[in-house]
Scaffold this active site. Sequence first.
Site, mmCIF file in Angstrom:
data_model
loop_
_atom_site.group_PDB
_atom_site.id
_atom_site.type_symbol
_atom_site.label_atom_id
_atom_site.label_comp_id
_atom_site.label_asym_id
_atom_site.label_seq_id
_atom_site.Cartn_x
_atom_site.Cartn_y
_atom_site.Cartn_z
ATOM 1 N N ASP A 1 4.810 -0.098 2.688
ATOM 2 C CA ASP A 1 5.426 0.105 3.996
ATOM 3 C C ASP A 1 5.846 1.565 4.096
ATOM 4 O O ASP A 1 6.953 1.937 3.697
ATOM 5 C CB ASP A 1 6.617 -0.826 4.149
ATOM 6 C CG ASP A 1 7.124 -0.897 5.581
ATOM 7 O OD1 ASP A 1 6.604 -0.143 6.429
ATOM 8 O OD2 ASP A 1 8.029 -1.700 5.848
ATOM 9 N N ALA A 2 4.944 2.393 4.605
ATOM 10 C CA ALA A 2 5.179 3.838 4.646
ATOM 11 C C ALA A 2 5.247 4.393 6.058
ATOM 12 O O ALA A 2 5.757 5.492 6.266
ATOM 13 C CB ALA A 2 4.073 4.555 3.866
ATOM 14 N N LYS A 3 4.700 3.659 7.037
ATOM 15 C CA LYS A 3 4.730 4.053 8.451
ATOM 16 C C LYS A 3 4.211 5.477 8.642
ATOM 17 O O LYS A 3 4.775 6.281 9.387
ATOM 18 C CB LYS A 3 6.137 3.899 9.017
ATOM 19 C CG LYS A 3 6.669 2.469 8.925
ATOM 20 C CD LYS A 3 8.078 2.341 9.466
ATOM 21 C CE LYS A 3 8.587 0.913 9.379
ATOM 22 N NZ LYS A 3 8.826 0.464 7.991
ATOM 23 N N ARG A 4 3.101 5.792 7.996
ATOM 24 C CA ARG A 4 2.561 7.142 8.001
ATOM 25 C C ARG A 4 1.668 7.389 9.221
ATOM 26 O O ARG A 4 1.093 6.466 9.796
ATOM 27 C CB ARG A 4 1.727 7.384 6.743
ATOM 28 C CG ARG A 4 2.487 7.259 5.433
ATOM 29 C CD ARG A 4 3.472 8.390 5.254
ATOM 30 N NE ARG A 4 3.877 8.537 3.872
ATOM 31 C CZ ARG A 4 5.117 8.545 3.442
ATOM 32 N NH1 ARG A 4 6.105 8.394 4.281
ATOM 33 N NH2 ARG A 4 5.398 8.704 2.155
#
Length: 269
Positions: free
Chosen positions: A91-94
């Site tokens: 879960d990095a939301k990059r």
Amino acid sequence: MNFIDRLADRIATADSVVSVGLDPDPARIPDHLAEYDLPRWAFNRRIIDATHEHAAAFKPNAAFYEDPDGWKALRETVAYAHGKDVPVLLDAKRADIGNTARQYADLLDDDGMNVDAITVNPYLGRDSLEPFLSREDKGVFVLCRTSNQGGADLQDLELESGEPLYERVAALADLWNRNDNVGLVVGATAPDELEEVREIVPDIPFLVPGVGAQGGDAEAAVEHGLAEGVGLVNSSRGIIFAGENQGEAFADAAGQAAKRLKKRLNQYR
């Protein structure tokens, strides 16, 4: 097999759609683990041992690992989860432009990390996500209608077409899904929107956060979050800190919490 196929196999093997969020807040890790070189890894290993039989996936949030020891802990965590045959969704939301996006996407192929899927932010548009989307064997979960209270500030804005922004994101994600590796992040705290997004994209699996500590709708999460039985319903704090203040028994409490959530969700599958 691509990620969606591997996830389907894992769901069938574990008889579960539970995603266990591995967010080891250092302030909440049991005191007896402080003596370890990597307390977050020591914590995660025990959580994985206690929950893996109930987990369709593990979802570490990058925010809890962004320091040198944290990345070491994350690499150990990913490898250990894979040793239990459980896929890992980072879960990095990059997202970013050009070369920066390619550098972010390299997380998916890093020899020491090699996660199976990642969350991404669509705000910069298609080109910012292309380095992720082009990895045919990796899953890409696009933020759509998030579980936080402030998500409505932007996601509910009405476009000239009359549709809210989150519905346009869902439709775009469907267009971007040429490699059958795209999912959407749609929170269980907004069950009506969850149902609406499912109507727009009937075939895309969802990652549904918000069941657990945020009190999201478990029935809606399963009814609308799965596409042909494939999807993930995430709980982080509600599982990993179920045994907070129970000392060395914390992992057993996490295992029981994961088992309860699995049973609760399975009654709606």
